[in-house]
Design an enzyme around this catalytic site. Structure first.
Site, PDB file in Angstrom:
ATOM      1  N   ALA A  14       0.811  -1.235   0.000  1.00  0.00           N
ATOM      2  CA  ALA A  14       0.000   0.000   0.000  1.00  0.00           C
ATOM      3  C   ALA A  14       0.838   1.277   0.000  1.00  0.00           C
ATOM      4  O   ALA A  14       0.292   2.375   0.061  1.00  0.00           O
ATOM      5  CB  ALA A  14      -0.932  -0.008   1.214  1.00  0.00           C
ATOM      6  N   ARG A  16       2.549   2.764  -2.286  1.00  0.00           N
ATOM      7  CA  ARG A  16       2.533   3.626  -3.479  1.00  0.00           C
ATOM      8  C   ARG A  16       1.611   2.999  -4.530  1.00  0.00           C
ATOM      9  O   ARG A  16       1.032   1.924  -4.311  1.00  0.00           O
ATOM     10  CB  ARG A  16       3.946   3.795  -4.044  1.00  0.00           C
ATOM     11  N   ASN A  90      -2.547  -6.784  -3.014  1.00  0.00           N
ATOM     12  CA  ASN A  90      -2.074  -5.898  -4.088  1.00  0.00           C
ATOM     13  C   ASN A  90      -0.567  -5.996  -4.313  1.00  0.00           C
ATOM     14  O   ASN A  90      -0.097  -5.734  -5.420  1.00  0.00           O
ATOM     15  CB  ASN A  90      -2.467  -4.453  -3.732  1.00  0.00           C
ATOM     16  N   SER A 142      -3.851  -9.475 -13.278  1.00  0.00           N
ATOM     17  CA  SER A 142      -3.398  -8.678 -14.425  1.00  0.00           C
ATOM     18  C   SER A 142      -3.973  -9.279 -15.700  1.00  0.00           C
ATOM     19  O   SER A 142      -4.169 -10.505 -15.773  1.00  0.00           O
ATOM     20  CB  SER A 142      -1.871  -8.710 -14.509  1.00  0.00           C
ATOM     21  N   TYR A 155       5.778 -13.607 -14.367  1.00  0.00           N
ATOM     22  CA  TYR A 155       4.705 -12.708 -13.915  1.00  0.00           C
ATOM     23  C   TYR A 155       3.331 -13.223 -14.363  1.00  0.00           C
ATOM     24  O   TYR A 155       2.384 -13.285 -13.575  1.00  0.00           O
ATOM     25  CB  TYR A 155       4.980 -11.314 -14.480  1.00  0.00           C
ATOM     26  N   ALA A 157       2.487 -16.271 -15.158  1.00  0.00           N
ATOM     27  CA  ALA A 157       2.151 -17.506 -14.429  1.00  0.00           C
ATOM     28  C   ALA A 157       1.651 -17.168 -13.024  1.00  0.00           C
ATOM     29  O   ALA A 157       0.680 -17.757 -12.534  1.00  0.00           O
ATOM     30  CB  ALA A 157       3.372 -18.425 -14.356  1.00  0.00           C
ATOM     31  N   LYS A 159       0.153 -14.440 -12.046  1.00  0.00           N
ATOM     32  CA  LYS A 159      -1.168 -13.794 -12.092  1.00  0.00           C
ATOM     33  C   LYS A 159      -2.258 -14.784 -12.530  1.00  0.00           C
ATOM     34  O   LYS A 159      -3.396 -14.707 -12.071  1.00  0.00           O
ATOM     35  CB  LYS A 159      -1.127 -12.574 -13.017  1.00  0.00           C
ATOM     36  N   ILE A 188      -1.479   0.384 -16.401  1.00  0.00           N
ATOM     37  CA  ILE A 188      -1.782   1.444 -15.436  1.00  0.00           C
ATOM     38  C   ILE A 188      -0.497   2.237 -15.177  1.00  0.00           C
ATOM     39  O   ILE A 188       0.571   1.634 -14.957  1.00  0.00           O
ATOM     40  CB  ILE A 188      -2.295   0.840 -14.094  1.00  0.00           C
TER      41      ILE A 188
HETATM   42  P1  NDP Z   1       4.303  -0.601  -7.608  1.00  0.00           P
HETATM   43  O1  NDP Z   1       5.608  -1.255  -7.894  1.00  0.00           O
HETATM   44  O2  NDP Z   1       4.153   0.852  -7.917  1.00  0.00           O
HETATM   45  O3  NDP Z   1       3.896  -0.815  -6.072  1.00  0.00           O
HETATM   46  C1  NDP Z   1       3.978  -2.087  -5.478  1.00  0.00           C
HETATM   47  C2  NDP Z   1       4.212  -1.929  -3.997  1.00  0.00           C
HETATM   48  O4  NDP Z   1       4.320  -3.258  -3.443  1.00  0.00           O
HETATM   49  C3  NDP Z   1       5.529  -1.216  -3.668  1.00  0.00           C
HETATM   50  O5  NDP Z   1       5.365  -0.325  -2.598  1.00  0.00           O
HETATM   51  C4  NDP Z   1       6.443  -2.367  -3.328  1.00  0.00           C
HETATM   52  O6  NDP Z   1       7.505  -2.027  -2.441  1.00  0.00           O
HETATM   53  C5  NDP Z   1       5.482  -3.306  -2.627  1.00  0.00           C
HETATM   54  N1  NDP Z   1       6.051  -4.661  -2.517  1.00  0.00           N
HETATM   55  C6  NDP Z   1       6.931  -5.278  -3.348  1.00  0.00           C
HETATM   56  N2  NDP Z   1       7.249  -6.490  -2.874  1.00  0.00           N
HETATM   57  C7  NDP Z   1       6.541  -6.655  -1.737  1.00  0.00           C
HETATM   58  C8  NDP Z   1       6.461  -7.693  -0.773  1.00  0.00           C
HETATM   59  N3  NDP Z   1       7.177  -8.816  -0.904  1.00  0.00           N
HETATM   60  N4  NDP Z   1       5.654  -7.543   0.302  1.00  0.00           N
HETATM   61  C9  NDP Z   1       4.929  -6.406   0.446  1.00  0.00           C
HETATM   62  N5  NDP Z   1       4.986  -5.375  -0.400  1.00  0.00           N
HETATM   63  C10 NDP Z   1       5.773  -5.501  -1.493  1.00  0.00           C
HETATM   64  O7  NDP Z   1       3.203  -1.456  -8.397  1.00  0.00           O
HETATM   65  P2  NDP Z   1       1.733  -1.094  -8.927  1.00  0.00           P
HETATM   66  O8  NDP Z   1       1.056  -0.183  -7.988  1.00  0.00           O
HETATM   67  O9  NDP Z   1       1.828  -0.762 -10.355  1.00  0.00           O
HETATM   68  O10 NDP Z   1       1.078  -2.553  -8.865  1.00  0.00           O
HETATM   69  C11 NDP Z   1       0.264  -3.005  -7.791  1.00  0.00           C
HETATM   70  C12 NDP Z   1      -0.321  -4.354  -8.174  1.00  0.00           C
HETATM   71  O11 NDP Z   1      -1.034  -4.232  -9.406  1.00  0.00           O
HETATM   72  C13 NDP Z   1       0.732  -5.433  -8.412  1.00  0.00           C
HETATM   73  O12 NDP Z   1       0.265  -6.672  -7.947  1.00  0.00           O
HETATM   74  C14 NDP Z   1       0.851  -5.473  -9.935  1.00  0.00           C
HETATM   75  O13 NDP Z   1       1.303  -6.715 -10.394  1.00  0.00           O
HETATM   76  C15 NDP Z   1      -0.577  -5.192 -10.333  1.00  0.00           C
HETATM   77  N6  NDP Z   1      -0.734  -4.693 -11.695  1.00  0.00           N
HETATM   78  C16 NDP Z   1      -0.166  -3.520 -12.082  1.00  0.00           C
HETATM   79  C17 NDP Z   1      -0.318  -3.059 -13.379  1.00  0.00           C
HETATM   80  C18 NDP Z   1       0.293  -1.802 -13.879  1.00  0.00           C
HETATM   81  O14 NDP Z   1       0.178  -1.527 -15.091  1.00  0.00           O
HETATM   82  N7  NDP Z   1       0.899  -0.982 -13.040  1.00  0.00           N
HETATM   83  C19 NDP Z   1      -1.104  -3.833 -14.363  1.00  0.00           C
HETATM   84  C20 NDP Z   1      -1.661  -5.055 -13.836  1.00  0.00           C
HETATM   85  C21 NDP Z   1      -1.475  -5.447 -12.556  1.00  0.00           C
HETATM   86  P3  NDP Z   1       8.974  -1.677  -3.065  1.00  0.00           P
HETATM   87  O15 NDP Z   1       8.826  -0.320  -3.637  1.00  0.00           O
HETATM   88  O16 NDP Z   1       9.909  -1.715  -1.901  1.00  0.00           O
HETATM   89  O17 NDP Z   1       9.239  -2.750  -4.094  1.00  0.00           O
END
Ligand code: NDP
Length: 247
Positions: A14, A16, A90, A142, A155, A157, A159, A188
Protein backbone atom coordinates in the site's frame (compact mmCIF):
# COMPACT_ATOMS: atom_id res chain seq x y z
CA UNK A 1 -20.47 6.48 -2.40
CA UNK A 2 -20.15 3.10 -0.65
CA UNK A 3 -20.39 3.10 3.13
CA UNK A 4 -17.51 1.19 4.73
CA UNK A 5 -17.87 2.73 8.18
CA UNK A 6 -16.78 0.41 11.04
CA UNK A 7 -15.05 -1.85 8.50
CA UNK A 8 -11.40 -2.83 8.77
CA UNK A 9 -9.31 -3.24 5.61
CA UNK A 10 -5.80 -4.60 5.04
CA UNK A 11 -4.09 -3.52 1.80
CA UNK A 12 -0.73 -5.09 0.94
CA UNK A 13 1.86 -3.15 -1.06
CA UNK A 14 0.00 0.00 0.00
CA UNK A 15 3.03 2.31 0.05
CA UNK A 16 2.53 3.63 -3.48
CA UNK A 17 0.80 3.13 -6.83
CA UNK A 18 -2.39 1.08 -7.05
CA UNK A 19 -2.21 -0.01 -3.38
CA UNK A 20 -2.03 3.60 -2.22
CA UNK A 21 -5.01 4.56 -4.40
CA UNK A 22 -7.07 1.64 -3.05
CA UNK A 23 -6.21 2.56 0.54
CA UNK A 24 -7.26 6.18 -0.05
CA UNK A 25 -10.48 5.16 -1.83
CA UNK A 26 -11.59 2.76 0.93
CA UNK A 27 -10.61 5.19 3.68
CA UNK A 28 -12.68 7.90 1.99
CA UNK A 29 -15.64 5.52 2.28
CA UNK A 30 -15.04 5.29 6.03
CA UNK A 31 -12.94 2.12 6.41
CA UNK A 32 -10.07 1.88 8.85
CA UNK A 33 -7.06 0.84 6.77
CA UNK A 34 -4.00 -1.20 7.69
CA UNK A 35 -1.35 -0.29 5.12
CA UNK A 36 1.26 -2.96 4.81
CA UNK A 37 4.32 -2.80 2.60
CA UNK A 38 7.85 -4.14 2.47
CA UNK A 39 8.74 -0.44 2.13
CA UNK A 40 7.66 0.87 5.54
CA UNK A 41 8.50 4.51 4.72
CA UNK A 42 6.05 4.37 1.80
CA UNK A 43 3.34 2.81 3.99
CA UNK A 44 3.92 5.45 6.68
CA UNK A 45 3.69 8.27 4.15
CA UNK A 46 0.32 6.99 2.90
CA UNK A 47 -0.88 6.42 6.50
CA UNK A 48 -0.12 10.10 7.21
CA UNK A 49 -2.07 11.13 4.11
CA UNK A 50 -5.05 9.10 5.30
CA UNK A 51 -4.89 10.54 8.80
CA UNK A 52 -4.75 14.08 7.38
CA UNK A 53 -8.02 13.27 5.58
CA UNK A 54 -9.53 12.25 8.93
CA UNK A 55 -9.14 8.48 8.45
CA UNK A 56 -7.89 5.78 10.83
CA UNK A 57 -4.73 4.12 9.52
CA UNK A 58 -1.87 1.91 10.65
CA UNK A 59 1.36 1.28 8.69
CA UNK A 60 3.05 -2.13 9.01
CA UNK A 61 6.26 -3.48 7.50
CA UNK A 62 5.38 -6.81 5.90
CA UNK A 63 7.01 -8.94 3.24
CA UNK A 64 3.98 -10.90 2.03
CA UNK A 65 6.16 -13.72 0.69
CA UNK A 66 7.03 -14.59 4.31
CA UNK A 67 4.33 -16.85 5.79
CA UNK A 68 4.96 -15.70 9.37
CA UNK A 69 4.99 -11.98 8.52
CA UNK A 70 1.69 -12.27 6.61
CA UNK A 71 0.12 -14.02 9.58
CA UNK A 72 1.44 -11.36 11.99
CA UNK A 73 0.01 -8.62 9.76
CA UNK A 74 -3.50 -10.08 9.93
CA UNK A 75 -3.20 -10.79 13.67
CA UNK A 76 -2.09 -7.19 14.29
CA UNK A 77 -5.08 -5.81 12.34
CA UNK A 78 -7.44 -7.95 14.39
CA UNK A 79 -5.77 -7.20 17.73
CA UNK A 80 -5.75 -3.43 17.09
CA UNK A 81 -9.21 -3.06 15.55
CA UNK A 82 -11.12 -6.18 16.65
CA UNK A 83 -12.07 -7.51 13.20
CA UNK A 84 -11.09 -7.87 9.55
CA UNK A 85 -13.64 -7.15 6.84
CA UNK A 86 -11.60 -6.58 3.69
CA UNK A 87 -8.28 -7.94 2.41
CA UNK A 88 -6.76 -6.51 -0.77
CA UNK A 89 -3.86 -8.59 -2.12
CA UNK A 90 -2.07 -5.90 -4.09
CA UNK A 91 1.66 -6.41 -3.42
CA UNK A 92 3.34 -7.50 -6.63
CA UNK A 93 6.60 -7.31 -8.53
CA UNK A 94 7.96 -7.90 -12.02
CA UNK A 95 11.33 -9.40 -13.01
CA UNK A 96 10.91 -9.51 -16.79
CA UNK A 97 13.07 -11.47 -19.21
CA UNK A 98 12.81 -13.87 -22.12
CA UNK A 99 12.70 -17.42 -20.75
CA UNK A 100 16.18 -18.41 -21.89
CA UNK A 101 17.60 -15.45 -19.94
CA UNK A 102 15.24 -15.69 -16.98
CA UNK A 103 17.18 -16.75 -13.90
CA UNK A 104 15.79 -19.21 -11.37
CA UNK A 105 15.92 -16.52 -8.69
CA UNK A 106 13.75 -14.15 -10.75
CA UNK A 107 11.23 -16.91 -11.38
CA UNK A 108 11.11 -17.87 -7.70
CA UNK A 109 10.85 -14.32 -6.34
CA UNK A 110 7.96 -13.32 -8.61
CA UNK A 111 6.01 -16.47 -7.72
CA UNK A 112 6.87 -16.02 -4.03
CA UNK A 113 5.60 -12.43 -3.85
CA UNK A 114 2.70 -12.42 -6.33
CA UNK A 115 1.25 -15.89 -5.76
CA UNK A 116 2.51 -17.34 -2.50
CA UNK A 117 2.17 -13.89 -0.93
CA UNK A 118 -1.54 -13.88 -1.74
CA UNK A 119 -1.89 -17.43 -0.38
CA UNK A 120 -0.13 -16.40 2.85
CA UNK A 121 -2.45 -13.42 3.38
CA UNK A 122 -5.63 -15.26 2.30
CA UNK A 123 -4.89 -18.17 4.62
CA UNK A 124 -4.52 -15.94 7.65
CA UNK A 125 -7.50 -13.74 6.70
CA UNK A 126 -9.78 -16.69 5.86
CA UNK A 127 -9.58 -17.99 9.43
CA UNK A 128 -10.78 -14.65 10.80
CA UNK A 129 -13.45 -14.09 8.14
CA UNK A 130 -14.85 -17.63 8.46
CA UNK A 131 -15.28 -17.11 12.20
CA UNK A 132 -16.93 -13.74 11.56
CA UNK A 133 -19.11 -15.36 8.89
CA UNK A 134 -18.35 -12.46 6.57
CA UNK A 135 -15.62 -10.65 4.70
CA UNK A 136 -14.36 -9.78 1.24
CA UNK A 137 -11.07 -10.56 -0.48
CA UNK A 138 -9.96 -8.84 -3.68
CA UNK A 139 -6.68 -9.74 -5.40
CA UNK A 140 -4.95 -7.62 -8.00
CA UNK A 141 -4.21 -9.95 -10.91
CA UNK A 142 -3.40 -8.68 -14.43
CA UNK A 143 -4.60 -8.98 -18.00
CA UNK A 144 -1.24 -10.68 -18.59
CA UNK A 145 -2.47 -13.60 -16.45
CA UNK A 146 -5.30 -14.05 -18.96
CA UNK A 147 -3.66 -13.33 -22.31
CA UNK A 148 0.06 -13.98 -21.64
CA UNK A 149 2.94 -11.68 -22.60
CA UNK A 150 6.32 -12.46 -24.13
CA UNK A 151 9.06 -11.70 -21.63
CA UNK A 152 6.78 -12.16 -18.61
CA UNK A 153 6.42 -15.94 -18.18
CA UNK A 154 7.07 -15.66 -14.44
CA UNK A 155 4.70 -12.71 -13.91
CA UNK A 156 1.96 -14.11 -16.17
CA UNK A 157 2.15 -17.51 -14.43
CA UNK A 158 1.88 -15.82 -11.02
CA UNK A 159 -1.17 -13.79 -12.09
CA UNK A 160 -2.86 -16.76 -13.80
CA UNK A 161 -2.25 -18.68 -10.57
CA UNK A 162 -3.82 -15.86 -8.60
CA UNK A 163 -6.96 -16.15 -10.73
CA UNK A 164 -7.14 -19.91 -10.02
CA UNK A 165 -6.62 -19.24 -6.33
CA UNK A 166 -9.40 -16.63 -6.39
CA UNK A 167 -11.96 -18.93 -8.03
CA UNK A 168 -11.14 -21.89 -5.77
CA UNK A 169 -11.23 -19.79 -2.61
CA UNK A 170 -14.51 -18.18 -3.70
CA UNK A 171 -16.05 -21.68 -3.83
CA UNK A 172 -14.52 -22.66 -0.48
CA UNK A 173 -15.59 -19.58 1.43
CA UNK A 174 -19.00 -18.78 -0.12
CA UNK A 175 -20.84 -21.01 2.40
CA UNK A 176 -19.29 -18.88 5.19
CA UNK A 177 -20.46 -15.61 3.67
CA UNK A 178 -17.02 -14.58 2.40
CA UNK A 179 -16.72 -13.26 -1.17
CA UNK A 180 -13.48 -13.55 -3.17
CA UNK A 181 -12.84 -11.73 -6.45
CA UNK A 182 -9.95 -10.45 -8.54
CA UNK A 183 -9.39 -7.48 -10.79
CA UNK A 184 -7.22 -7.65 -13.89
CA UNK A 185 -5.73 -4.24 -14.66
CA UNK A 186 -4.22 -3.55 -18.07
CA UNK A 187 -1.63 -0.81 -18.51
CA UNK A 188 -1.78 1.44 -15.44
CA UNK A 189 0.61 4.38 -14.97
CA UNK A 190 2.64 3.66 -11.80
CA UNK A 191 6.29 3.24 -10.76
CA UNK A 192 6.00 -0.36 -12.03
CA UNK A 193 5.35 0.74 -15.61
CA UNK A 194 7.15 4.10 -15.75
CA UNK A 195 10.42 2.65 -17.06
CA UNK A 196 8.83 0.67 -19.90
CA UNK A 197 10.40 1.70 -23.23
CA UNK A 198 8.40 4.43 -25.03
CA UNK A 199 7.80 2.01 -27.92
CA UNK A 200 6.17 -0.49 -25.53
CA UNK A 201 3.93 2.24 -24.06
CA UNK A 202 2.87 3.32 -27.57
CA UNK A 203 2.23 -0.30 -28.54
CA UNK A 204 -0.11 -0.63 -25.54
CA UNK A 205 -2.12 2.37 -26.69
CA UNK A 206 -2.72 0.80 -30.10
CA UNK A 207 -4.47 -2.18 -28.44
CA UNK A 208 -6.47 -0.19 -25.88
CA UNK A 209 -9.84 0.75 -27.41
CA UNK A 210 -10.27 3.62 -24.90
CA UNK A 211 -6.91 5.00 -26.12
CA UNK A 212 -5.44 5.98 -22.77
CA UNK A 213 -3.40 4.36 -20.03
CA UNK A 214 -5.28 3.62 -16.82
CA UNK A 215 -4.69 5.45 -13.56
CA UNK A 216 -4.41 3.83 -10.11
CA UNK A 217 -7.76 5.45 -9.25
CA UNK A 218 -9.46 3.54 -12.10
CA UNK A 219 -8.49 0.31 -10.31
CA UNK A 220 -9.33 1.67 -6.86
CA UNK A 221 -12.91 2.57 -7.83
CA UNK A 222 -13.56 -0.97 -9.14
CA UNK A 223 -12.14 -2.44 -5.93
CA UNK A 224 -14.38 -0.13 -3.91
CA UNK A 225 -17.41 -1.51 -5.79
CA UNK A 226 -16.34 -5.14 -5.31
CA UNK A 227 -15.89 -4.77 -1.54
CA UNK A 228 -19.18 -2.92 -1.10
CA UNK A 229 -22.66 -4.29 -0.42
CA UNK A 230 -23.56 -3.34 -4.00
CA UNK A 231 -21.46 -6.36 -5.07
CA UNK A 232 -23.00 -8.76 -2.52
CA UNK A 233 -24.00 -11.27 -5.25
CA UNK A 234 -20.61 -11.25 -7.00
CA UNK A 235 -17.97 -13.84 -6.14
CA UNK A 236 -15.28 -15.78 -8.01
CA UNK A 237 -15.08 -13.15 -10.77
CA UNK A 238 -12.22 -11.39 -12.53
CA UNK A 239 -13.09 -7.81 -13.43
CA UNK A 240 -10.97 -6.36 -16.22
CA UNK A 241 -9.89 -2.74 -15.81
CA UNK A 242 -8.03 -2.27 -19.03
CA UNK A 243 -9.77 0.22 -21.30
CA UNK A 244 -11.09 -2.73 -23.32
CA UNK A 245 -7.68 -4.31 -24.04
CA UNK A 246 -8.95 -7.83 -23.39
CA UNK A 247 -12.53 -8.71 -24.30
P1 NDP B 1 4.30 -0.60 -7.61
O1 NDP B 1 5.61 -1.25 -7.89
O2 NDP B 1 4.15 0.85 -7.92
O3 NDP B 1 3.90 -0.82 -6.07
C1 NDP B 1 3.98 -2.09 -5.48
C2 NDP B 1 4.21 -1.93 -4.00
O4 NDP B 1 4.32 -3.26 -3.44
C3 NDP B 1 5.53 -1.22 -3.67
O5 NDP B 1 5.37 -0.33 -2.60
C4 NDP B 1 6.44 -2.37 -3.33
O6 NDP B 1 7.51 -2.03 -2.44
C5 NDP B 1 5.48 -3.31 -2.63
N1 NDP B 1 6.05 -4.66 -2.52
C6 NDP B 1 6.93 -5.28 -3.35
N2 NDP B 1 7.25 -6.49 -2.87
C7 NDP B 1 6.54 -6.65 -1.74
C8 NDP B 1 6.46 -7.69 -0.77
N3 NDP B 1 7.18 -8.82 -0.90
N4 NDP B 1 5.65 -7.54 0.30
C9 NDP B 1 4.93 -6.41 0.45
N5 NDP B 1 4.99 -5.38 -0.40
C10 NDP B 1 5.77 -5.50 -1.49
O7 NDP B 1 3.20 -1.46 -8.40
P2 NDP B 1 1.73 -1.09 -8.93
O8 NDP B 1 1.06 -0.18 -7.99
O9 NDP B 1 1.83 -0.76 -10.35
O10 NDP B 1 1.08 -2.55 -8.87
C11 NDP B 1 0.26 -3.01 -7.79
C12 NDP B 1 -0.32 -4.35 -8.17
O11 NDP B 1 -1.03 -4.23 -9.41
C13 NDP B 1 0.73 -5.43 -8.41
O12 NDP B 1 0.26 -6.67 -7.95
C14 NDP B 1 0.85 -5.47 -9.93
O13 NDP B 1 1.30 -6.72 -10.39
C15 NDP B 1 -0.58 -5.19 -10.33
N6 NDP B 1 -0.73 -4.69 -11.70
C16 NDP B 1 -0.17 -3.52 -12.08
C17 NDP B 1 -0.32 -3.06 -13.38
C18 NDP B 1 0.29 -1.80 -13.88
O14 NDP B 1 0.18 -1.53 -15.09
N7 NDP B 1 0.90 -0.98 -13.04
C19 NDP B 1 -1.10 -3.83 -14.36
C20 NDP B 1 -1.66 -5.06 -13.84
C21 NDP B 1 -1.48 -5.45 -12.56
P3 NDP B 1 8.97 -1.68 -3.07
O15 NDP B 1 8.83 -0.32 -3.64
O16 NDP B 1 9.91 -1.72 -1.90
O17 NDP B 1 9.24 -2.75 -4.09
Amino acid sequence: MSNLKHQVTVVTGAGRGIGRAIALELATCGSTVVLSDIDIEGAERVASELKELGGKALALKTDVSDFGQAQEMIERAVSDYGRLDILVNNAGITRDNLIVRLGEEDWDRVIAVNLKGAFNCCRAAAKVMMKQRGGVIVSIASVVGVMGNAGQTNYAASKAGLIGLTKSLAKELAPRGVRVNAVAPGYIETEMTKDLPEAAKEAFLTVIPLKRPGQPEDVARAVRFLVSEDASYITGQVVHIDGGMVM
